[in-house]
Design a protein around this motif. Structure first.
Motif, PDB file in Angstrom:
ATOM      1  N   PRO A 111       4.061   5.093  16.399  1.00 44.23           N
ATOM      2  CA  PRO A 111       3.538   3.716  15.955  1.00 44.23           C
ATOM      3  C   PRO A 111       1.947   3.812  15.427  1.00 44.23           C
ATOM      4  CG  PRO A 111       4.671   3.725  18.150  1.00 44.23           C
ATOM      5  CD  PRO A 111       4.408   5.076  17.733  1.00 44.23           C
ATOM      6  N   ASP A 112       1.139   4.549  16.136  1.00 43.76           N
ATOM      7  CA  ASP A 112      -0.360   4.554  15.696  1.00 43.76           C
ATOM      8  C   ASP A 112      -0.483   5.182  14.156  1.00 43.76           C
ATOM      9  OD1 ASP A 112      -1.020   3.885  18.153  1.00 43.76           O
ATOM     10  OD2 ASP A 112      -1.276   5.920  19.047  1.00 43.76           O
ATOM     11  N   ARG A 113       0.409   6.053  13.923  1.00 42.80           N
ATOM     12  CA  ARG A 113       0.247   6.611  12.402  1.00 42.80           C
ATOM     13  C   ARG A 113       0.807   5.308  11.368  1.00 42.80           C
ATOM     14  NH1 ARG A 113       0.687  13.019  11.420  1.00 42.80           N
ATOM     15  NH2 ARG A 113      -0.492  13.639  13.342  1.00 42.80           N
ATOM     16  N   ALA A 114       1.750   4.777  11.962  1.00 39.27           N
ATOM     17  CA  ALA A 114       2.364   3.674  11.155  1.00 39.27           C
ATOM     18  C   ALA A 114       1.259   2.728  10.709  1.00 39.27           C
ATOM     19  CB  ALA A 114       3.288   2.893  11.683  1.00 39.27           C
ATOM     20  N   VAL A 115       0.436   2.149  11.964  1.00 39.78           N
ATOM     21  CA  VAL A 115      -0.571   1.103  11.676  1.00 39.78           C
ATOM     22  C   VAL A 115      -1.543   1.974  10.826  1.00 39.78           C
ATOM     23  CG1 VAL A 115      -2.391   0.136  12.913  1.00 39.78           C
ATOM     24  CG2 VAL A 115      -0.058   0.001  13.816  1.00 39.78           C
ATOM     25  N   ALA A 116      -1.878   3.072  10.944  1.00 38.87           N
ATOM     26  CA  ALA A 116      -3.211   3.747  10.222  1.00 38.87           C
ATOM     27  C   ALA A 116      -2.584   3.735   8.600  1.00 38.87           C
ATOM     28  CB  ALA A 116      -3.160   5.305  10.841  1.00 38.87           C
ATOM     29  N   PHE A 117      -1.612   4.239   8.568  1.00 36.24           N
ATOM     30  CA  PHE A 117      -1.025   4.273   7.044  1.00 36.24           C
ATOM     31  C   PHE A 117      -0.712   2.867   6.398  1.00 36.24           C
ATOM     32  CE2 PHE A 117       2.190   4.813   3.559  1.00 36.24           C
ATOM     33  CZ  PHE A 117       1.755   5.809   2.915  1.00 36.24           C
ATOM     34  N   GLU A 118      -0.349   1.818   7.117  1.00 35.06           N
ATOM     35  CA  GLU A 118      -0.590   0.531   6.605  1.00 35.06           C
ATOM     36  C   GLU A 118      -1.960   0.226   6.305  1.00 35.06           C
ATOM     37  OE1 GLU A 118       0.437  -4.301   7.702  1.00 35.06           O
ATOM     38  OE2 GLU A 118      -0.217  -2.657   9.215  1.00 35.06           O
ATOM     39  N   ARG A 119      -2.666   0.236   6.976  1.00 38.51           N
ATOM     40  CA  ARG A 119      -4.131  -0.011   7.000  1.00 38.51           C
ATOM     41  C   ARG A 119      -4.813   0.784   5.787  1.00 38.51           C
ATOM     42  NH1 ARG A 119      -6.752   1.201  11.990  1.00 38.51           N
ATOM     43  NH2 ARG A 119      -5.489  -0.720  12.723  1.00 38.51           N
ATOM     44  N   TYR A 120      -4.505   2.126   5.549  1.00 41.42           N
ATOM     45  CA  TYR A 120      -4.879   2.857   4.176  1.00 41.42           C
ATOM     46  C   TYR A 120      -4.181   2.347   2.964  1.00 41.42           C
ATOM     47  CZ  TYR A 120      -4.831   6.450   0.484  1.00 41.42           C
ATOM     48  OH  TYR A 120      -4.683   6.996  -0.315  1.00 41.42           O
ATOM     49  N   LEU A 121      -3.000   1.733   2.944  1.00 37.55           N
ATOM     50  CA  LEU A 121      -2.366   1.187   1.948  1.00 37.55           C
ATOM     51  C   LEU A 121      -2.962  -0.195   1.477  1.00 37.55           C
ATOM     52  CD1 LEU A 121       1.498   1.862   2.217  1.00 37.55           C
ATOM     53  CD2 LEU A 121      -0.191   3.084   0.771  1.00 37.55           C
ATOM     54  N   LYS A 122      -3.529  -0.891   2.285  1.00 34.22           N
ATOM     55  CA  LYS A 122      -4.369  -2.223   2.219  1.00 34.22           C
ATOM     56  C   LYS A 122      -5.827  -1.710   1.709  1.00 34.22           C
ATOM     57  CE  LYS A 122      -1.305  -5.187   4.979  1.00 34.22           C
ATOM     58  NZ  LYS A 122      -1.324  -5.893   6.097  1.00 34.22           N
ATOM     59  N   SER A 123      -5.943  -0.516   1.647  1.00 32.84           N
ATOM     60  CA  SER A 123      -7.682  -0.234   1.227  1.00 32.84           C
ATOM     61  C   SER A 123      -7.480  -0.184  -0.318  1.00 32.84           C
ATOM     62  CB  SER A 123      -8.141   1.170   1.990  1.00 32.84           C
ATOM     63  OG  SER A 123      -7.455   2.107   1.436  1.00 32.84           O
ATOM     64  N   PRO A 124      -8.704  -0.149  -0.887  1.00 28.45           N
ATOM     65  CA  PRO A 124      -8.751   0.149  -2.360  1.00 28.45           C
ATOM     66  C   PRO A 124      -8.230   1.342  -2.781  1.00 28.45           C
ATOM     67  CG  PRO A 124     -10.974  -0.885  -1.749  1.00 28.45           C
ATOM     68  CD  PRO A 124     -10.138  -0.617  -0.541  1.00 28.45           C
TER      69      PRO A 124
ATOM     70  N   GLY B  85      -6.073   3.208  -1.017  1.00 25.28           N
ATOM     71  CA  GLY B  85      -4.716   3.268  -0.645  1.00 25.28           C
ATOM     72  C   GLY B  85      -3.780   2.422  -1.698  1.00 25.28           C
ATOM     73  N   ARG B  86      -4.315   1.523  -2.480  1.00 29.11           N
ATOM     74  CA  ARG B  86      -3.725   0.604  -3.347  1.00 29.11           C
ATOM     75  C   ARG B  86      -3.543   1.533  -4.571  1.00 29.11           C
ATOM     76  NH1 ARG B  86      -6.603  -3.745  -1.030  1.00 29.11           N
ATOM     77  NH2 ARG B  86      -8.477  -3.644  -2.610  1.00 29.11           N
ATOM     78  N   ALA B  87      -4.363   2.010  -5.045  1.00 27.24           N
ATOM     79  CA  ALA B  87      -4.399   3.065  -6.079  1.00 27.24           C
ATOM     80  C   ALA B  87      -3.387   4.373  -5.900  1.00 27.24           C
ATOM     81  CB  ALA B  87      -5.752   3.628  -6.455  1.00 27.24           C
ATOM     82  N   PHE B  88      -3.594   4.593  -4.772  1.00 26.65           N
ATOM     83  CA  PHE B  88      -2.465   5.585  -4.366  1.00 26.65           C
ATOM     84  C   PHE B  88      -1.005   5.209  -4.405  1.00 26.65           C
ATOM     85  CE2 PHE B  88       0.198   7.357  -1.036  1.00 26.65           C
ATOM     86  CZ  PHE B  88       0.390   8.830  -1.485  1.00 26.65           C
ATOM     87  N   ALA B  89      -0.765   3.995  -3.999  1.00 31.71           N
ATOM     88  CA  ALA B  89       0.481   3.229  -4.020  1.00 31.71           C
ATOM     89  C   ALA B  89       0.971   3.100  -5.523  1.00 31.71           C
ATOM     90  CB  ALA B  89       0.568   2.082  -3.340  1.00 31.71           C
ATOM     91  N   ARG B  90       0.094   2.692  -6.237  1.00 32.97           N
ATOM     92  CA  ARG B  90       0.366   2.240  -7.722  1.00 32.97           C
ATOM     93  C   ARG B  90       0.736   3.567  -8.456  1.00 32.97           C
ATOM     94  NH1 ARG B  90      -3.664  -1.452  -7.473  1.00 32.97           N
ATOM     95  NH2 ARG B  90      -5.211  -0.067  -8.031  1.00 32.97           N
ATOM     96  N   LYS B  91       0.118   4.588  -8.095  1.00 30.42           N
ATOM     97  CA  LYS B  91       0.156   5.718  -8.881  1.00 30.42           C
ATOM     98  C   LYS B  91       1.661   6.545  -8.171  1.00 30.42           C
ATOM     99  CE  LYS B  91      -2.237   9.909 -10.582  1.00 30.42           C
ATOM    100  NZ  LYS B  91      -3.585  10.613 -10.942  1.00 30.42           N
ATOM    101  N   ARG B  92       1.641   6.755  -7.149  1.00 29.26           N
ATOM    102  CA  ARG B  92       2.671   7.820  -6.255  1.00 29.26           C
ATOM    103  C   ARG B  92       3.788   6.990  -5.651  1.00 29.26           C
ATOM    104  NH1 ARG B  92       0.980  12.031  -8.764  1.00 29.26           N
ATOM    105  NH2 ARG B  92      -1.338  12.640  -8.012  1.00 29.26           N
TER     106      ARG B  92
END
Length: 79
Positions: free
Chosen positions: A56-69, A71-78
């Motif tokens: 669960p801690d990794r899930a929360v950390a990854f969600e927080r990352y995807l909401k960062s600038p 992380g959004r760039a990573f999600a759009r590209k990958r």
């Protein structure tokens, strides 16, 4: 199991939403039923991507990352 998910709005504006849940099907139902105030204006939603985490801690950390600038760039590209 925790799921980090990205939703894509099927409406006129192409919008994305990142979230975290234990039950992805139920959470998508709530988004599409208008029960989530932040996403109710942009219905309907479809799952674009989801990832399951047994930690669960990794899930929360990854969600927080995807909401960062970056992380959004990573999600759009990958994702």
């Amino acid at each position: 199991m925790k799921y980090v998910y990205i939703l894509r709005s099927l409406g006129a504006d192409e919008r994305f939403y990142v979230g975290l849940t234990d039950d992805l099907r139920e959470r998508l139902r709530k988004h599409n039923a208008g029960e989530v105030p932040h996403t109710s204006k942009f219905r309907p939603w479809a799952v674009k991507t989801y990832l399951g985490f047994d930690n669960p801690d990794r899930a929360v950390a990854f969600e927080r990352y995807l909401k960062s600038p970056s992380g959004r760039a990573f999600a759009r590209k990958r994702l």
